[in-house]
Motif scaffolding. Structure first.
Motif, PDB file in Angstrom:
ATOM      1  N   VAL A   1      35.648  28.824 104.008  1.00 30.14           N
ATOM      2  CA  VAL A   1      35.135  29.886 103.143  1.00 30.14           C
ATOM      3  C   VAL A   1      34.003  29.349 102.268  1.00 30.14           C
ATOM      4  O   VAL A   1      32.963  29.998 102.107  1.00 30.14           O
ATOM      5  CB  VAL A   1      36.262  30.491 102.274  1.00 30.14           C
ATOM      6  N   PHE A   2      34.190  28.139 101.753  1.00 28.46           N
ATOM      7  CA  PHE A   2      33.167  27.530 100.904  1.00 28.46           C
ATOM      8  C   PHE A   2      31.884  27.316 101.692  1.00 28.46           C
ATOM      9  O   PHE A   2      30.777  27.536 101.174  1.00 28.46           O
ATOM     10  CB  PHE A   2      33.692  26.208 100.331  1.00 28.46           C
ATOM     11  N   LYS A   3      32.020  26.944 102.944  1.00 25.66           N
ATOM     12  CA  LYS A   3      30.848  26.725 103.806  1.00 25.66           C
ATOM     13  C   LYS A   3      30.136  28.063 104.046  1.00 25.66           C
ATOM     14  O   LYS A   3      28.893  28.116 104.050  1.00 25.66           O
ATOM     15  CB  LYS A   3      31.315  26.145 105.140  1.00 25.66           C
ATOM     16  N   ALA A   4      30.948  29.122 104.236  1.00 29.90           N
ATOM     17  CA  ALA A   4      30.358  30.449 104.446  1.00 29.90           C
ATOM     18  C   ALA A   4      29.569  30.871 103.213  1.00 29.90           C
ATOM     19  O   ALA A   4      28.483  31.448 103.319  1.00 29.90           O
ATOM     20  CB  ALA A   4      31.447  31.461 104.762  1.00 29.90           C
ATOM     21  N   ILE A   5      30.106  30.559 102.044  1.00 28.87           N
ATOM     22  CA  ILE A   5      29.428  30.880 100.782  1.00 28.87           C
ATOM     23  C   ILE A   5      28.138  30.060 100.675  1.00 28.87           C
ATOM     24  O   ILE A   5      27.064  30.594 100.425  1.00 28.87           O
ATOM     25  CB  ILE A   5      30.336  30.577  99.568  1.00 28.87           C
ATOM     26  N   GLY A   6      28.274  28.769 100.889  1.00 26.97           N
ATOM     27  CA  GLY A   6      27.132  27.858 100.744  1.00 26.97           C
ATOM     28  C   GLY A   6      25.999  28.174 101.704  1.00 26.97           C
ATOM     29  O   GLY A   6      24.837  27.922 101.400  1.00 26.97           O
ATOM     30  N   SER A   7      26.334  28.757 102.848  1.00 28.68           N
ATOM     31  CA  SER A   7      25.315  29.080 103.840  1.00 28.68           C
ATOM     32  C   SER A   7      24.757  30.489 103.631  1.00 28.68           C
ATOM     33  O   SER A   7      24.006  30.988 104.464  1.00 28.68           O
ATOM     34  CB  SER A   7      25.902  28.983 105.244  1.00 28.68           C
ATOM     35  N   HIS A   8      25.164  31.102 102.519  1.00 30.63           N
ATOM     36  CA  HIS A   8      24.722  32.474 102.214  1.00 30.63           C
ATOM     37  C   HIS A   8      25.161  33.457 103.287  1.00 30.63           C
ATOM     38  O   HIS A   8      24.412  34.357 103.658  1.00 30.63           O
ATOM     39  CB  HIS A   8      23.188  32.531 102.084  1.00 30.63           C
TER      40      HIS A   8
ATOM     41  N   ALA B   1      33.746  36.608  93.297  1.00 30.87           N
ATOM     42  CA  ALA B   1      32.648  36.275  92.387  1.00 30.87           C
ATOM     43  C   ALA B   1      31.465  35.723  93.158  1.00 30.87           C
ATOM     44  O   ALA B   1      30.305  36.067  92.887  1.00 30.87           O
ATOM     45  CB  ALA B   1      33.126  35.265  91.341  1.00 30.87           C
ATOM     46  N   ALA B   2      31.742  34.888  94.149  1.00 33.91           N
ATOM     47  CA  ALA B   2      30.673  34.306  94.975  1.00 33.91           C
ATOM     48  C   ALA B   2      29.975  35.394  95.776  1.00 33.91           C
ATOM     49  O   ALA B   2      28.741  35.409  95.897  1.00 33.91           O
ATOM     50  CB  ALA B   2      31.245  33.250  95.909  1.00 33.91           C
ATOM     51  N   GLU B   3      30.771  36.320  96.318  1.00 33.81           N
ATOM     52  CA  GLU B   3      30.206  37.407  97.118  1.00 33.81           C
ATOM     53  C   GLU B   3      29.247  38.237  96.261  1.00 33.81           C
ATOM     54  O   GLU B   3      28.153  38.602  96.711  1.00 33.81           O
ATOM     55  CB  GLU B   3      31.328  38.284  97.681  1.00 33.81           C
ATOM     56  N   GLU B   4      29.671  38.512  95.041  1.00 32.61           N
ATOM     57  CA  GLU B   4      28.830  39.298  94.130  1.00 32.61           C
ATOM     58  C   GLU B   4      27.554  38.536  93.788  1.00 32.61           C
ATOM     59  O   GLU B   4      26.445  39.080  93.832  1.00 32.61           O
ATOM     60  CB  GLU B   4      29.597  39.617  92.853  1.00 32.61           C
ATOM     61  N   ALA B   5      27.716  37.253  93.486  1.00 32.41           N
ATOM     62  CA  ALA B   5      26.572  36.432  93.062  1.00 32.41           C
ATOM     63  C   ALA B   5      25.504  36.337  94.144  1.00 32.41           C
ATOM     64  O   ALA B   5      24.309  36.338  93.847  1.00 32.41           O
ATOM     65  CB  ALA B   5      27.048  35.032  92.686  1.00 32.41           C
ATOM     66  N   LEU B   6      25.920  36.270  95.389  1.00 31.65           N
ATOM     67  CA  LEU B   6      24.976  36.004  96.466  1.00 31.65           C
ATOM     68  C   LEU B   6      24.704  37.218  97.346  1.00 31.65           C
ATOM     69  O   LEU B   6      23.929  37.129  98.299  1.00 31.65           O
ATOM     70  CB  LEU B   6      25.493  34.842  97.328  1.00 31.65           C
TER      71      LEU B   6
ATOM     72  N   GLU C   1      32.502  36.517  84.854  1.00 28.82           N
ATOM     73  CA  GLU C   1      31.055  36.317  84.671  1.00 28.82           C
ATOM     74  C   GLU C   1      30.676  34.847  84.787  1.00 28.82           C
ATOM     75  O   GLU C   1      29.596  34.510  85.271  1.00 28.82           O
ATOM     76  CB  GLU C   1      30.588  36.804  83.288  1.00 28.82           C
ATOM     77  N   ILE C   2      31.573  33.989  84.305  1.00 32.46           N
ATOM     78  CA  ILE C   2      31.291  32.552  84.362  1.00 32.46           C
ATOM     79  C   ILE C   2      31.163  32.103  85.812  1.00 32.46           C
ATOM     80  O   ILE C   2      30.271  31.326  86.176  1.00 32.46           O
ATOM     81  CB  ILE C   2      32.423  31.745  83.662  1.00 32.46           C
ATOM     82  N   LEU C   3      32.057  32.610  86.655  1.00 31.63           N
ATOM     83  CA  LEU C   3      32.039  32.205  88.060  1.00 31.63           C
ATOM     84  C   LEU C   3      30.819  32.771  88.776  1.00 31.63           C
ATOM     85  O   LEU C   3      30.186  32.092  89.580  1.00 31.63           O
ATOM     86  CB  LEU C   3      33.317  32.656  88.765  1.00 31.63           C
ATOM     87  N   VAL C   4      30.505  34.043  88.492  1.00 31.74           N
ATOM     88  CA  VAL C   4      29.327  34.654  89.121  1.00 31.74           C
ATOM     89  C   VAL C   4      28.085  33.840  88.754  1.00 31.74           C
ATOM     90  O   VAL C   4      27.261  33.502  89.615  1.00 31.74           O
ATOM     91  CB  VAL C   4      29.178  36.136  88.697  1.00 31.74           C
TER      92      VAL C   4
END
Lengths: 222, 215
Positions: free
Chosen positions: B109-116, B163-168, B202-205
């Motif tokens: 999951v972290f890799k999926a996030i990191g790769s946008h 939070a990651a999904e929202e941020a990116l 908000e901190i995580l985003v």
């Protein structure tokens, strides 16, 4: 208890499988050992461990338990009449789990690099491997076993790796007796004093031959 | 003599959060020592000389490291709400799935996030998440009616991922493929004990925007 109630799916050279065999031997429990062909996995293995498709798998009354560290804890909890592998205090338990997890996260992966990599990656692995063993030596201290006076969970978790030491030494190009004398002494103590260990661990040259075969298969020249 | 409990960590860490949830579940009072990972305290280095990471729990001077080891320690050390089932097989299953979350789910999951949200990375994450989706079956939580070790281990998926999904502007946990996990996430973050332990979203985003934002 009937032998059929307990089945172990395993591979002879697997240090993870050896952990389970040693734990079962410590408890004196009979079981049906089924050697697995890892290049042609059996339906039983695929059905019993659909998530990872790996050995070892312990099947107890039809219920599969996977992941060696988890299997050993299970064995200790179910057959608690003999040879306790865990101390009773939470701190001691946490310590044993921490170091077993360290072995899983570090030792196996780095050890594998010793016989599958070259150049800079290999050199880094050499350094890290000795560092790991020295940390473990530190944890052992002056105790006869990691479990203190008696052979315990952490001893069970680490001793199978000793059967791979000839391979690690050869391909890592170090003398482990010189680098980690206390650890080697501990390993020999386990083999000498514990029948569960001496009857389970394969001969070091046999494992070494297996690693040579693996290297050929991966296309790594000697 | 009263217990002295210290938790070394940082607010945004999902691994530290696991421990907070466990301590709150057991009703344990503790001192939270905030660590600056770019300038680690002498205490942290002493107590976790192997990894020099957070979280570290120090109970009456005895350190415990590695979040899942700490959570099990909390269950062993303090009575009250159980974190693991009572029977050996139930424990083995819970440990298996908690380890699966750590070893397979979170890294993919972290890799999926990191790769946008790159297709291959998301597909790999989905492959692992599918096992988790199936494991939920018809239960509210992995622990059944109450949260257990597996729920706690998957806190990252319940809260950090959103939070990651929202941020990116990406989507990993899709409703079509993971209706159970999405429902579980909602139920889980609304448990009082979990709510009390989570950092502000908000901190995580902001963290994810800063770390991975800006293609």
């Amino acid at each position: 208890m009937a032998k059929e109630e307990l089945i172990l799916l395993d591979f002879w050279a697997s240090m993870y499988g050896m952990r389970v065999r040693i734990a079962l031997a410590e408890k004196g429990i009979p079981y049906d050992y089924k050697e697995q062909d890892l290049r042609n996995k059996s339906q039983l293995l695929l059905d019993s461990n659909p998530v990872h498709k790996k050995i070892p798998v312990l099947i107890h009354k039809g219920n599969p338990i996977c992941e060696s560290s988890i299997i050993v804890e299970y064995i200790d909890e179910v057959w608690n009449h003999k040879a306790p592998l865990f101390p009773s205090d939470p701190c001691g338990k946490a310590r044993a789990r921490f170091w077993a997890d360290f072995i899983d996260k570090k030792l196996y992966q780095i050890g594998r690099k010793l016989y599958t990599t070259k150049g800079e990656e290999h050199e880094a692995a050499r350094v890290e491997f000795i560092e790991c063993l020295k940390l473990l030596e530190g944890e052992l201290g002056d105790k006869p076993y990691f479990g203190g006076e008696s052979f315990g969970y952490l001893d069970v978790s680490l001793i199978p790796f000793y059967s791979w030491f000839q391979a690690y030494e050869t391909y890592g190009n170090f003398n482990l007796e010189l680098e980690c004398p206390k650890l080697i002494a501990w390993a020999k103590r386990c083999i000498q004093n514990k029948e569960s260990v001496s009857s389970t661990l394969p001969e070091l040259p046999k494992v070494f031959a297996f690693v040579q075969y693996l290297r050929k298969r991966f296309g790594i020249d000697d | 003599m009263a217990d002295v409990v210290k938790l070394y960590g940082l607010e945004g860490s999902p691994f530290v959060c696991r421990v907070k949830i466990a301590l709150n579940l057991k009703g344990i009072e503790y001192e939270f020592v905030v660590e600056d990972l770019s300038n680690k305290s002498a205490d942290l280095i002493k107590y976790n000389y192997v990894y020099k990471k957070v979280p570290v729990l120090v109970h009456n001077g005895n350190p415990v490291s590695e979040s899942l080891v700490i959570v099990e320690y909390a269950d062993d050390a303090w009575k009250g709400v159980p974190i693991l089932p009572q029977d050996a097989y139930g424990k083995a299953q819970a440990r298996f799935w908690a380890k699966f979350v750590d070893d397979k789910c979170i890294p993919t999951v972290f890799k999926a996030i990191g790769s946008h949200g790159q297709e291959q990375a998301v597909a790999e994450a989905h492959e692992q998440l599918q096992f988790l989706e199936n494991e939920l079956k018809d239960n509210k939580f992995f622990g059944g009616d109450n949260i257990n070790l597996v729920d706690i281990s998957a806190t990252f998926i319940a809260f950090w991922l959103g939070a990651a999904e929202e941020a990116l502007g990406i989507k990993v946990l899709t409703k079509d493929k993971f209706p159970k996990l999405i429902k579980w996430s909602d139920n889980y973050v609304n448990c009082q004990v979990v709510k009390d332990s989570l950092p502000p979203r908000e901190i995580l985003v902001a963290f994810f925007k800063k770390r991975f934002g800006g293609n």
